[in-house]
Write a protein that holds these residues in place. Sequence first.
Motif, PDB file in Angstrom:
ATOM      1  N   SER A 172       0.876  -1.190  -0.210  1.00 24.70           N
ATOM      2  CA  SER A 172       0.443   0.208  -0.057  1.00 24.70           C
ATOM      3  C   SER A 172       0.708   1.580   0.280  1.00 24.70           C
ATOM      4  N   TRP A 173       1.961   1.296   0.452  1.00 26.37           N
ATOM      5  CA  TRP A 173       3.132   2.299   0.596  1.00 26.37           C
ATOM      6  C   TRP A 173       2.987   2.816  -0.496  1.00 26.37           C
ATOM      7  N   ILE A 174       3.295   1.817  -2.090  1.00 28.32           N
ATOM      8  CA  ILE A 174       4.198   2.612  -3.461  1.00 28.32           C
ATOM      9  C   ILE A 174       2.281   2.300  -4.036  1.00 28.32           C
ATOM     10  N   GLU A 175       1.224   1.545  -3.584  1.00 31.37           N
ATOM     11  CA  GLU A 175      -0.298   2.168  -4.314  1.00 31.37           C
ATOM     12  C   GLU A 175      -0.665   3.694  -4.067  1.00 31.37           C
ATOM     13  N   LYS A 176      -0.414   4.244  -3.393  1.00 30.79           N
ATOM     14  CA  LYS A 176      -0.622   5.859  -2.585  1.00 30.79           C
ATOM     15  C   LYS A 176       0.468   6.437  -3.019  1.00 30.79           C
ATOM     16  N   LEU A 177       1.116   6.647  -3.157  1.00 28.62           N
ATOM     17  CA  LEU A 177       2.182   7.019  -4.352  1.00 28.62           C
ATOM     18  C   LEU A 177       2.446   6.609  -5.826  1.00 28.62           C
ATOM     19  N   ARG A 178       1.114   6.129  -6.327  1.00 28.54           N
ATOM     20  CA  ARG A 178       1.554   6.407  -7.822  1.00 28.54           C
ATOM     21  C   ARG A 178       0.433   6.570  -8.346  1.00 28.54           C
ATOM     22  N   THR A 179       0.185   8.366  -8.103  1.00 27.18           N
ATOM     23  CA  THR A 179      -1.069   9.435  -8.480  1.00 27.18           C
ATOM     24  C   THR A 179      -0.185   9.737  -9.703  1.00 27.18           C
ATOM     25  N   THR A 180      -0.681   9.697 -11.176  1.00 26.14           N
ATOM     26  CA  THR A 180      -0.757  10.956 -11.553  1.00 26.14           C
ATOM     27  C   THR A 180       0.505  11.407 -11.863  1.00 26.14           C
ATOM     28  N   THR A 181       0.194  12.629 -11.001  1.00 24.75           N
ATOM     29  CA  THR A 181       1.240  13.648 -10.265  1.00 24.75           C
ATOM     30  C   THR A 181       2.582  13.084 -10.361  1.00 24.75           C
ATOM     31  N   MET A 182       2.339  12.068  -8.842  1.00 23.84           N
ATOM     32  CA  MET A 182       3.720  11.998  -8.355  1.00 23.84           C
ATOM     33  C   MET A 182       4.654  10.439 -10.045  1.00 23.84           C
ATOM     34  N   ARG A 183       3.322  10.084 -11.285  1.00 31.60           N
ATOM     35  CA  ARG A 183       3.891   9.080 -11.887  1.00 31.60           C
ATOM     36  C   ARG A 183       5.113  10.379 -12.646  1.00 31.60           C
ATOM     37  N   ILE A 184       4.527  11.362 -13.476  1.00 27.60           N
ATOM     38  CA  ILE A 184       4.982  12.268 -14.022  1.00 27.60           C
ATOM     39  C   ILE A 184       6.025  12.820 -13.737  1.00 27.60           C
ATOM     40  N   MET A 244       9.937   2.673  -9.275  1.00 30.79           N
ATOM     41  CA  MET A 244       8.728   1.659  -8.075  1.00 30.79           C
ATOM     42  C   MET A 244       7.527   2.061  -8.803  1.00 30.79           C
ATOM     43  N   ILE A 245       7.216   3.740  -8.702  1.00 30.61           N
ATOM     44  CA  ILE A 245       6.314   4.640  -9.066  1.00 30.61           C
ATOM     45  C   ILE A 245       6.442   4.086 -10.464  1.00 30.61           C
ATOM     46  N   LEU A 246       7.151   3.841 -10.824  1.00 26.19           N
ATOM     47  CA  LEU A 246       6.799   3.657 -12.676  1.00 26.19           C
ATOM     48  C   LEU A 246       6.521   2.432 -13.391  1.00 26.19           C
ATOM     49  N   ILE A 247       6.369   1.796 -12.523  1.00 24.24           N
ATOM     50  CA  ILE A 247       6.018   0.542 -13.094  1.00 24.24           C
ATOM     51  C   ILE A 247       4.729  -0.187 -13.219  1.00 24.24           C
ATOM     52  N   PRO A 248       4.198  -0.763 -13.962  1.00 20.28           N
ATOM     53  CA  PRO A 248       2.969  -1.369 -14.640  1.00 20.28           C
ATOM     54  C   PRO A 248       2.566  -2.283 -13.092  1.00 20.28           C
ATOM     55  N   GLN A 249       1.532  -2.134 -12.698  1.00 18.60           N
ATOM     56  CA  GLN A 249       0.853  -3.312 -12.123  1.00 18.60           C
ATOM     57  C   GLN A 249       0.062  -4.280 -13.040  1.00 18.60           C
ATOM     58  N   ARG A 250      -0.048  -4.014 -13.805  1.00 18.20           N
ATOM     59  CA  ARG A 250      -0.784  -5.259 -14.971  1.00 18.20           C
ATOM     60  C   ARG A 250       0.154  -6.146 -15.396  1.00 18.20           C
ATOM     61  N   SER A 251      -0.923  -7.311 -15.686  1.00 22.45           N
ATOM     62  CA  SER A 251       0.215  -8.340 -16.337  1.00 22.45           C
ATOM     63  C   SER A 251       1.171  -7.620 -17.844  1.00 22.45           C
ATOM     64  N   LEU A 252       2.285  -8.062 -18.486  1.00 18.70           N
ATOM     65  CA  LEU A 252       2.948  -7.246 -19.810  1.00 18.70           C
ATOM     66  C   LEU A 252       2.722  -8.320 -19.934  1.00 18.70           C
ATOM     67  N   PRO A 253       2.056  -8.989 -21.733  1.00 20.84           N
ATOM     68  CA  PRO A 253       2.273 -10.504 -22.768  1.00 20.84           C
ATOM     69  C   PRO A 253       4.093 -10.109 -22.007  1.00 20.84           C
TER      70      PRO A 253
END
Length: 340
Positions: A172-184, A244-253
């Motif tokens: 959850s620490w990572i998920e809280k930081l994964r906002t659009t602003t933080m990704r930019i 870590m903030i930029l890594i995708p959470q979804r399954s990548l082929p």
Amino acid sequence: MNTRDYYFDNLKFLLITLVVIGHLIEPLNEDPVLRPIYLMIYTFHIPLFVLISGYFAKNIGSGDYLNKVISRLIVPYLLFESLYSLFDFWIYDRAELKFSYFTPYWLMWFFLSMILWKVAMPYIIRIRYALPIVIGIAILAGYANDAQYYASVSRTLVFFPFFLIGYYMDKSWIEKLRTTTMRIISGVGLILTYVIISSYGYMYKKEWFFGSFSYESLGHPEWSAGLYRVAVYVAAVLIGGMVMILIPQRSLPWISTMGTNTLYTYLLHGFIVLYLTAGDAYAHFTTTTEKLLLIPLGIMLTMVLSFSSIRYLFKWLVEPKMKLLLKHSQSRSNRKSQTE
């Protein structure tokens, strides 16, 4: 129901790719084009790999904890430490064959340190303020000239704080930081970091990121030299955090699947790198374009060694079955229930 966390699979694939690329370009790391790339990789990829290892070490209370340490770490370490020693003896035509189980061969330091961290963790987590204490010890270790390669002491102490952070870390620490602003901010931050390293990287030694050298051996015998290690820690946390903030959470082929086989890539790629180094292959990389080709070569090598077919072929060696040698350990709760 599939509950696999693709986020960490994606992150592990990125990190193991950086490990392979880092090792491939290491013989040419003083090249003005490759040096910034090399330094950028080493500012964060080892600490982040250690942190992830700590994150997946939360099963300390399980009954088969020590059995897993033996079967998944100690036995593979002994096997591959022996294989790398034999390969080194053959590929470099050494006059003498040496097995250095207490001074790990090159990349095998990570396994020995993992063994020490895993064995120490059940005791460390009982200590109050364990994290600041291990950080303090890691900083003090830099003042000791004898705490370097033997038994991987220096690296074990220097990177242990990241292992402990990973153990305490919650997703959850990572998920809280994964906002659009933080990704930019993270994307821009990584670009700026690379620009800074490209401009000023010549001013500092790459060995600061290895964790295996004393301050004095790096040219800083002064009492305040520990501040350099603090700066290295801060850089690792900031840059690693942005990654870590930029890594995708979804399954990548392909990527997510290959991220489950990083152990095989780590243990096997060293033989190929050693072969290229001993065979003078780097003498053919003379132009800037040719040197940069090592990066896609590293990506391709990572992908090949991460195929499930490689895991199938080498599972007997990387993950040997130890059921006949290890006794089954019951968990504490099971033992308690049986005695009631």
